[in-house]
Write an enzyme that holds these catalytic residues in place. Structure first.
Site, PDB file in Angstrom:
ATOM      1  CG  ASN A   7      -1.842   1.138   1.305  1.00 32.24           C
ATOM      2  OD1 ASN A   7      -1.437   2.263   1.048  1.00 32.24           O
ATOM      3  ND2 ASN A   7      -3.080   0.908   1.651  1.00 32.24           N
ATOM      4  CG  HIS A  10       1.477   5.801   4.921  1.00 30.30           C
ATOM      5  ND1 HIS A  10       0.578   6.696   5.465  1.00 30.30           N
ATOM      6  CD2 HIS A  10       1.178   4.602   5.470  1.00 30.30           C
ATOM      7  CE1 HIS A  10      -0.210   6.061   6.303  1.00 30.30           C
ATOM      8  NE2 HIS A  10       0.130   4.789   6.326  1.00 30.30           N
ATOM      9  CG  HIS A  43      -8.214   4.160   0.875  1.00 25.98           C
ATOM     10  ND1 HIS A  43      -8.424   4.008   2.223  1.00 25.98           N
ATOM     11  CD2 HIS A  43      -9.411   4.536   0.358  1.00 25.98           C
ATOM     12  CE1 HIS A  43      -9.690   4.290   2.508  1.00 25.98           C
ATOM     13  NE2 HIS A  43     -10.306   4.626   1.398  1.00 25.98           N
ATOM     14  NE  ARG A  45      -9.408   8.467   4.026  1.00 25.47           N
ATOM     15  CZ  ARG A  45      -9.607   7.571   5.012  1.00 25.47           C
ATOM     16  NH1 ARG A  45      -8.786   6.553   5.160  1.00 25.47           N
ATOM     17  NH2 ARG A  45     -10.604   7.707   5.844  1.00 25.47           N
ATOM     18  NE  ARG A  49      -7.596  11.388   5.267  1.00 31.42           N
ATOM     19  CZ  ARG A  49      -8.045  10.786   6.367  1.00 31.42           C
ATOM     20  NH1 ARG A  49      -7.243  10.031   7.067  1.00 31.42           N
ATOM     21  NH2 ARG A  49      -9.291  10.942   6.750  1.00 31.42           N
ATOM     22  CD  GLU A  70      -6.965  -0.266   1.007  1.00 33.52           C
ATOM     23  OE1 GLU A  70      -7.063   0.813   1.615  1.00 33.52           O
ATOM     24  OE2 GLU A  70      -6.183  -1.153   1.357  1.00 33.52           O
ATOM     25  CB  THR A 101      -9.555   1.738   7.006  1.00 32.07           C
ATOM     26  OG1 THR A 101      -9.079   2.350   5.814  1.00 32.07           O
ATOM     27  CG2 THR A 101     -10.934   1.182   6.793  1.00 32.07           C
ATOM     28  CD  GLU A 151      -7.396  -5.986   3.110  1.00 29.65           C
ATOM     29  OE1 GLU A 151      -7.720  -5.513   1.991  1.00 29.65           O
ATOM     30  OE2 GLU A 151      -6.603  -5.419   3.889  1.00 29.65           O
ATOM     31  CG  HIS A 190      -5.623  -1.869   9.180  1.00 24.77           C
ATOM     32  ND1 HIS A 190      -5.179  -1.196  10.280  1.00 24.77           N
ATOM     33  CD2 HIS A 190      -6.199  -0.944   8.376  1.00 24.77           C
ATOM     34  CE1 HIS A 190      -5.493   0.083  10.169  1.00 24.77           C
ATOM     35  NE2 HIS A 190      -6.103   0.264   9.014  1.00 24.77           N
TER      36      HIS A 190
HETATM   37  N1  PXP Z   1      -6.022  -2.943   4.201  1.00 29.92           N
HETATM   38  C1  PXP Z   1      -6.922  -1.929   4.230  1.00 29.92           C
HETATM   39  C2  PXP Z   1      -8.316  -2.218   3.806  1.00 29.92           C
HETATM   40  C3  PXP Z   1      -6.547  -0.637   4.625  1.00 29.92           C
HETATM   41  O1  PXP Z   1      -7.466   0.348   4.653  1.00 29.92           O
HETATM   42  C4  PXP Z   1      -5.199  -0.388   4.978  1.00 29.92           C
HETATM   43  C5  PXP Z   1      -4.770   0.994   5.365  1.00 29.92           C
HETATM   44  O2  PXP Z   1      -4.855   1.844   4.275  1.00 29.92           O
HETATM   45  C6  PXP Z   1      -4.294  -1.470   4.908  1.00 29.92           C
HETATM   46  C7  PXP Z   1      -4.732  -2.731   4.546  1.00 29.92           C
HETATM   47  C8  PXP Z   1      -2.848  -1.285   5.241  1.00 29.92           C
HETATM   48  O3  PXP Z   1      -2.716  -1.032   6.604  1.00 29.92           O
HETATM   49  P1  PXP Z   1      -1.300  -0.598   7.169  1.00 29.92           P
HETATM   50  O4  PXP Z   1      -0.976   0.734   6.582  1.00 29.92           O
HETATM   51  O5  PXP Z   1      -1.528  -0.549   8.655  1.00 29.92           O
HETATM   52  O6  PXP Z   1      -0.319  -1.671   6.759  1.00 29.92           O
END
Ligand code: PXP
Length: 239
Positions: A7, A10, A43, A45, A49, A70, A101, A151, A190
């Site tokens: 992901n 960030h 994602h 959003r 952001r 996402e 999330t 998921e 997550h």
């Molecule tokens: N899965 C989903 C559905 C999420 O919303 C996120 C955060 O954007 C992640 C996985 C990844 O989480 P993390 O950044 O804590 O690894």
């Protein structure tokens, strides 16, 4: 072994902190792929952001691995998904003020609403995953409304310690098994990091892990290539 979708939100968060052009999440995605990542997750959003529409457009044109988008299950987001055709859409709940999330989607309480979204996306050859808590009620709903994947939300497992952590891990294992029995594909994510990921990666039926924060945080210190390779090596470890 489970596969890894990184992901890259960030990376965009850092860019948006200055409303600048760098660092570019699209460049980051290419580096993740070169380091061996099997997919890229972003994602988009509602408040934009971090990831922007431009990022999604360029990611789709640039990456060679699977693109996991996402998004909230809204009409506006469905239109965007149809325009860009990601490999898979993961439907997530979205609250404006949350830092990330927070909980899983209440699939059991939104069956009718989600059914239409799932069908529309599937009719356009987009796989659909629902981000849900490891809760049997949610899995049953996901199967009933014919999602392709769920998921499993690993945030609770990541946050607790001791006996609670062992129980949370057992719950995820049981729910992965149950989801498989219901005919659902299983992803997880997550809060996964360089300590807790091997336990989740070793669970039967979990196909893919979506990991963001821990990889990008390590990348700031050791570089993205190293951070992705370190995570892939941990996922291969059989404890
Ligand atoms: N899965 C989903 C559905 C999420 O919303 C996120 C955060 O954007 C992640 C996985 C990844 O989480 P993390 O950044 O804590 O690894």
């Amino acid at each position: 072994m489970a596969t890894l979708s990184v992901n890259i939100d960030h990376v965009a968060t850092v860019r948006e902190a200055r409303k600048a052009q760098n660092p570019d999440p699209v460049a980051a995605a290419v580096l993740c792929e070169l380091a061996g990542a099997h997919g890229i997750t972003c994602h988009l959003r509602e408040d934009r952001r971090h990831i922007q529409d431009r990022d999604l457009l360029l990611l789709k044109k640039t990456i060679h691995s699977r693109l996991n988008l996402e998004m909230a299950p809204t009409d506006a987001m469905v239109r965007i998904a149809l325009e860009h055709s990601p490999t898979i859409v993961t439907l997530v709940p979205e609250k404006r003020m949350e830092l990330t999330t927070e909980g899983g989607l209440n699939a059991a309480g939104m069956e009718n609403e989600l059914k239409g979204v799932i069908q529309t996306l599937q009719n356009h050859n987009i796989l659909v995953s629902l981000f849900v808590d490891p809760d049997l009620k949610q899995l049953k709903a996901a199967a009933k409304i014919k999602a392709d994947y769920i998921e499993l939300h690993t945030g609770h497992y990541a946050n607790v310690t001791g006996a609670e952590k062992a129980a949370a891990l057992d719950q995820i294992k049981n729910m992965a098994l149950a989801a498989n029995k219901f005919g659902l594909g299983v992803n997880a994510g997550h809060g996964l990091d360089y300590v807790n990921t091997p336990y989740i990666a070793a669970i039967d039926f979990i196909e893919e892990l979506n990991i963001g924060h821990s990889i990008i945080a390590r990348a700031v210190l050791v570089g993205l290539d190293q951070a992705v390779r370190d995570m892939l090596a941990l996922m291969k470890r059989q404890d």
